[in-house]
Each structure stands twice: as structure tokens, then as C-alpha cells.
Design an enzyme around this catalytic site. Sequence first.
Site, PDB file in Angstrom:
ATOM      1  N   ARG A   1       0.758  -0.938  -0.255  1.00  0.00           N
ATOM      2  CA  ARG A   1       0.079   0.038  -0.380  1.00  0.00           C
ATOM      3  C   ARG A   1       0.989   1.373   0.165  1.00  0.00           C
ATOM      4  O   ARG A   1       0.195   2.259   0.083  1.00  0.00           O
ATOM      5  CB  ARG A   1      -1.002  -0.337   1.181  1.00  0.00           C
ATOM      6  CG  ARG A   1      -1.744  -0.694   1.200  1.00  0.00           C
ATOM      7  CD  ARG A   1      -3.224  -1.785   0.538  1.00  0.00           C
ATOM      8  NE  ARG A   1      -3.942  -2.413   0.226  1.00  0.00           N
ATOM      9  CZ  ARG A   1      -3.354  -3.366  -0.260  1.00  0.00           C
ATOM     10  NH1 ARG A   1      -1.825  -3.703  -1.371  1.00  0.00           N
ATOM     11  NH2 ARG A   1      -3.993  -4.417  -0.790  1.00  0.00           N
TER      12      ARG A   1
ATOM     13  N   SER B   1     -10.679  -0.909   4.309  1.00  0.00           N
ATOM     14  CA  SER B   1      -9.518  -1.066   5.386  1.00  0.00           C
ATOM     15  C   SER B   1      -8.997  -0.296   5.730  1.00  0.00           C
ATOM     16  O   SER B   1      -8.415   1.010   5.000  1.00  0.00           O
ATOM     17  CB  SER B   1      -8.638  -1.722   5.214  1.00  0.00           C
ATOM     18  OG  SER B   1      -9.922  -3.569   4.744  1.00  0.00           O
TER      19      SER B   1
ATOM     20  N   GLU C   1      -4.780   3.267   6.732  1.00  0.00           N
ATOM     21  CA  GLU C   1      -4.634   3.345   5.562  1.00  0.00           C
ATOM     22  C   GLU C   1      -4.521   4.794   5.059  1.00  0.00           C
ATOM     23  O   GLU C   1      -4.284   4.950   3.637  1.00  0.00           O
ATOM     24  CB  GLU C   1      -4.603   2.467   4.800  1.00  0.00           C
ATOM     25  CG  GLU C   1      -4.530   1.799   3.627  1.00  0.00           C
ATOM     26  CD  GLU C   1      -5.335   0.587   3.221  1.00  0.00           C
ATOM     27  OE1 GLU C   1      -5.740  -0.720   4.275  1.00  0.00           O
ATOM     28  OE2 GLU C   1      -5.721   0.495   1.801  1.00  0.00           O
TER      29      GLU C   1
HETATM   30  C1  LIG Z   1     -15.302  -0.316  -0.351  1.00  0.00           C
HETATM   31  C2  LIG Z   1     -14.114  -0.259  -0.985  1.00  0.00           C
HETATM   32  C3  LIG Z   1     -13.102  -1.447  -0.681  1.00  0.00           C
HETATM   33  C4  LIG Z   1     -11.362  -1.076  -0.997  1.00  0.00           C
HETATM   34  N1  LIG Z   1     -10.763  -2.920  -0.829  1.00  0.00           N
HETATM   35  C5  LIG Z   1      -9.537  -2.441  -1.245  1.00  0.00           C
HETATM   36  C6  LIG Z   1      -8.732  -3.060  -1.235  1.00  0.00           C
HETATM   37  O1  LIG Z   1      -9.356  -4.737  -1.649  1.00  0.00           O
HETATM   38  N2  LIG Z   1      -7.801  -3.141  -2.496  1.00  0.00           N
HETATM   39  C7  LIG Z   1      -7.461  -2.022  -2.240  1.00  0.00           C
HETATM   40  O2  LIG Z   1      -5.619  -1.667  -2.131  1.00  0.00           O
HETATM   41  N3  LIG Z   1      -7.824  -0.772  -1.127  1.00  0.00           N
HETATM   42  C8  LIG Z   1      -9.391  -1.073  -1.335  1.00  0.00           C
HETATM   43  N4  LIG Z   1      -9.688  -0.106  -0.878  1.00  0.00           N
HETATM   44  C9  LIG Z   1      -9.407   1.524  -0.814  1.00  0.00           C
HETATM   45  C10 LIG Z   1      -8.926   2.533  -1.814  1.00  0.00           C
HETATM   46  O3  LIG Z   1     -10.241   1.975  -3.000  1.00  0.00           O
HETATM   47  C11 LIG Z   1      -7.255   2.562  -2.848  1.00  0.00           C
HETATM   48  O4  LIG Z   1      -7.257   3.017  -1.696  1.00  0.00           O
HETATM   49  C12 LIG Z   1      -7.279   2.772  -3.814  1.00  0.00           C
HETATM   50  O5  LIG Z   1      -5.855   2.756  -4.345  1.00  0.00           O
HETATM   51  C13 LIG Z   1      -7.245   4.554  -4.275  1.00  0.00           C
HETATM   52  O6  LIG Z   1      -7.755   5.336  -4.899  1.00  0.00           O
HETATM   53  P1  LIG Z   1      -9.070   6.573  -5.331  1.00  0.00           P
HETATM   54  O7  LIG Z   1      -8.774   7.132  -7.043  1.00  0.00           O
HETATM   55  O8  LIG Z   1     -10.629   6.628  -4.540  1.00  0.00           O
HETATM   56  O9  LIG Z   1      -7.842   7.470  -4.661  1.00  0.00           O
HETATM   57  P2  LIG Z   1      -8.287   8.770  -3.315  1.00  0.00           P
HETATM   58  O10 LIG Z   1      -9.250   8.195  -2.772  1.00  0.00           O
HETATM   59  O11 LIG Z   1      -8.889   9.816  -4.409  1.00  0.00           O
HETATM   60  O12 LIG Z   1      -6.683   9.047  -2.851  1.00  0.00           O
HETATM   61  C14 LIG Z   1      -5.431   7.875  -2.516  1.00  0.00           C
HETATM   62  C15 LIG Z   1      -4.292   8.817  -2.811  1.00  0.00           C
HETATM   63  O13 LIG Z   1      -4.257   8.753  -3.695  1.00  0.00           O
HETATM   64  C16 LIG Z   1      -3.507  10.040  -4.696  1.00  0.00           C
HETATM   65  N5  LIG Z   1      -4.164  10.014  -6.168  1.00  0.00           N
HETATM   66  C17 LIG Z   1      -5.623   9.706  -6.055  1.00  0.00           C
HETATM   67  N6  LIG Z   1      -5.332   9.949  -7.297  1.00  0.00           N
HETATM   68  C18 LIG Z   1      -3.896  10.595  -8.142  1.00  0.00           C
HETATM   69  C19 LIG Z   1      -3.543  10.078  -8.703  1.00  0.00           C
HETATM   70  N7  LIG Z   1      -4.086  10.507 -10.797  1.00  0.00           N
HETATM   71  N8  LIG Z   1      -2.101  10.957  -8.980  1.00  0.00           N
HETATM   72  C20 LIG Z   1      -1.489  10.773  -8.302  1.00  0.00           C
HETATM   73  N9  LIG Z   1      -1.882  10.600  -7.391  1.00  0.00           N
HETATM   74  C21 LIG Z   1      -3.013  10.215  -6.991  1.00  0.00           C
HETATM   75  C22 LIG Z   1      -4.243  11.027  -3.674  1.00  0.00           C
HETATM   76  O14 LIG Z   1      -3.917  12.119  -3.600  1.00  0.00           O
HETATM   77  C23 LIG Z   1      -4.586  10.487  -2.299  1.00  0.00           C
HETATM   78  O15 LIG Z   1      -2.795  10.730  -1.416  1.00  0.00           O
HETATM   79  C24 LIG Z   1     -11.426   0.390  -0.760  1.00  0.00           C
HETATM   80  C25 LIG Z   1     -12.555   0.996  -0.787  1.00  0.00           C
HETATM   81  C26 LIG Z   1     -13.716   0.496  -0.002  1.00  0.00           C
HETATM   82  C27 LIG Z   1     -14.133   2.200  -0.636  1.00  0.00           C
END
Ligand SMILES: Cc1cc2nc3c(=O)[nH]c(=O)nc-3n(C[C@H](O)[C@H](O)[C@H](O)COP(=O)(O)OP(=O)(O)OC[C@H]3O[C@@H](n4cnc5c(N)ncnc54)[C@H](O)[C@@H]3O)c2cc1C
Length: 324
Positions: A180, A230, A301
Site C-alpha cells: 500500500r 480497510s 491506511e
Molecule cells: C468498499 C471499498 C473497498 C476497498 N477495497 C480495497 C482493496 O481491496 N484493496 C485496496 O488496496 N484498497 C481498497 N480500498 C481503498 C481504495 O479504493 C484504494 O486505496 C484506492 O487505491 C484509492 O484510489 P482513489 O482513486 O479512490 O484515490 P483517492 O482516495 O482519491 O486518493 C488516495 C491517494 O491517492 C492520491 N491520488 C489519487 N489520484 C491520483 C493521481 N491521479 N495521481 C497521483 N496521486 C493520486 C491522492 O492524492 C491520495 O493521496 C477500498 C475502498 C472501499 C471504499
Amino acid sequence: MGNRQGALTDMTQITRDFRGQWMQQEPMSRHTTWKIGGPADLFAIPADEADLAGLIRRCREKGIPWMVVGNGSNLLVADKGIRGVVIHLGRAFSDRRLDDRRLTAGGGCALSGLARFAVRAGLQGLEFACGIPASLGGAVAMNAGAHGGAMENIVRWVDVIDDEGRIRRYRGEEMDFAYRHSRLQREKAIVVRVGMELRWGDREALERWMEEKLALRRKSQPLEFPNAGSVFLNPPGSLSAGQLIEEAGMKGFAIGGAQVSERHANFIVNRGGATAADVLALIDAVRARVLATCGIELQSEVRVIGDSGGQVDGGGTEDSHQRG
Ligand SMILES: Cc1cc2nc3c(=O)[nH]c(=O)nc-3n(C[C@H](O)[C@H](O)[C@H](O)COP(=O)(O)OP(=O)(O)OC[C@H]3O[C@@H](n4cnc5c(N)ncnc54)[C@H](O)[C@@H]3O)c2cc1C
């Protein structure tokens, strides 16, 4: 950035040449899966890469902080919101292209849609992502993973726009991927395009596998309430964060509208009207109880961002920080 009025004046200067969509005082609760978060001074969706680069350069010239959000599925935004510019990659960054086993896609692509696209083409390697509600850029920044798979296994290169508005390419090995984690958690840069390499697989078997994993998620995760997946990283050792929280007796524990899920102890759900302050207090309470009862210090996380009282400076993912 000076006072609030000063900030808004500067915003007008930087939006003048902006060709994308923008909103002032946009509630971040609309852009996070927790449905929590105060207003962003400016929420900007660039029209294309040049528009994004120009926006970053103008922010830099005017000393206005910026950061990027993806699908908001791993974010806790402060109740007072975010001072400065929040950049979101929309449809202009959602192109995808397949060349044999090589998949190239924009940072704004929905990760789960991309997983299905790859599987439909008979490709294996991204199917782990079918239930992760992320954008591709956010998934790379967080090195998202599940069911034994992770972004680090398939990413070959990442194009980013840096804090000076320049495009740069990182090879997979240069991304500092770990559990992560990636270099983008300490660096101000926006993922605009990602090159992935997959392998040929059995389409029907992959589809069945995905449906099984999705059914498992529906059963084990509290998807009926707003959540951010999580909350805590699994610590080294045999017990998961969820098992430790359950052992510490915190399942169902609530502060304000935020509750440790009854169904999955590593999820905090918004039962209605939860504030960022409620969630932060609950995170602290869970960590303290797990430390006291199990002797293990959990690390969060979730990325905590925004204005928690003082002036927020910096930008990118840099001024976000992990609790714990
Ligand atoms: C129901 C549910 C289930 C989930 N299951 C998992 C799982 O199985 N495994 C897992 O790893 N995670 C899981 N997650 C967590 C989440 O989906 C991940 O951490 C995901 O990578 C976040 O992506 P996001 O686009 O929503 O980023 P955001 O939440 O919008 O941002 C997260 C971080 O990434 C940065 N970021 C976003 N976009 C960019 C970009 N284009 N360039 C550079 N940095 C960027 C942001 O600045 C921030 O620091 C889950 C979440 C939910 C709600």
C-alpha cells in the site's frame, strides 16, 4: 496564500486560462466514498493534459497549494475542507488502449471497469481489482491490491505531471512500490497515464473468479454504508487488523456518526452525519485499545487531508499524511 478572500481572488486569476470544469467551495463530501469532508476552495477537472500542466504552473506561480484526488475511496477530508485547489481527473483522462498484452490507460479510468475490460479481452493480472472502487491514478499511488494481486505486479511505467507542470515517466522499478505504498505518497505528481503488462488467461475462468470475489465482498463488507475500505494496514504477524480490532472488543464501537462496522471490524462506516472529527477520534480510540489489549500499534491506511485548523501548505499528495 493570504486570507480567504485573498485566496479566492488568486483563484480567479488561475481559472482565467483554465479550459476544464471548476467549482468554488465544492463540498468534498460529494467526492469521497465516506461522504465526509468540508469544501475545497476550488475543485478543478482539467480538459486535457496541457490544461492540467498549465493549471499546476499557475498554482506554482501564485503560491496556491494543490492536490489531486481520485475516486476519494481512501480519503478522510477534514471538516473545514481544503484550502487551495483540488484537482480531479475526469473523462479526459479515461482513455484505454490494448496492444497485445500491453494495456495503456489514463489516470482517471475507473479501476474496476478496467479490470473487466482486461478480462473480457482474455487477459489476466488485473482481475484482483474488480471490487476496488478506485481510479487508476489513485490505485497506483496507493499500490492497491487484493486477493494476492497488486498494482506493482503489472505496472511497467507511469507518466506523471510534476509540480512544475512537466511530464515525466517512471519505470515500474522506480515507483518504490511496497505494501500500500508508492513514491507518489511523498512526491507532488499526478498520474496521467499508466502502462501495464498482463498475461493471456482463460476468460471464462477469470470471469467466474471475479464473480466469486465480488460475492465474497458483498457478504463480508458493509457496502450498504458509506466507508473507505480497510482503515488499518495489516500488521506483520498472523492476525489481520480486523481480527485484532475484534479481539480488542471494538466491533460496533461508535463515536458520533462513525462506527466500527459490525460486519467487518477493519471498516469504519458512516451511519449518518459522521464528521471527520468523529472518524479521527474513532481511529485513535481503536488504536489505543488494540495497543492496550494486544500490544500492537496499528497504522492507518487512509490518507487524512485538508484543513484541520491551521494553514495547509504544500500540495500534491505531500500534505496528506497517514495517521499512526
Ligand atoms: C468498499 C471499498 C473497498 C476497498 N477495497 C480495497 C482493496 O481491496 N484493496 C485496496 O488496496 N484498497 C481498497 N480500498 C481503498 C481504495 O479504493 C484504494 O486505496 C484506492 O487505491 C484509492 O484510489 P482513489 O482513486 O479512490 O484515490 P483517492 O482516495 O482519491 O486518493 C488516495 C491517494 O491517492 C492520491 N491520488 C489519487 N489520484 C491520483 C493521481 N491521479 N495521481 C497521483 N496521486 C493520486 C491522492 O492524492 C491520495 O493521496 C477500498 C475502498 C472501499 C471504499
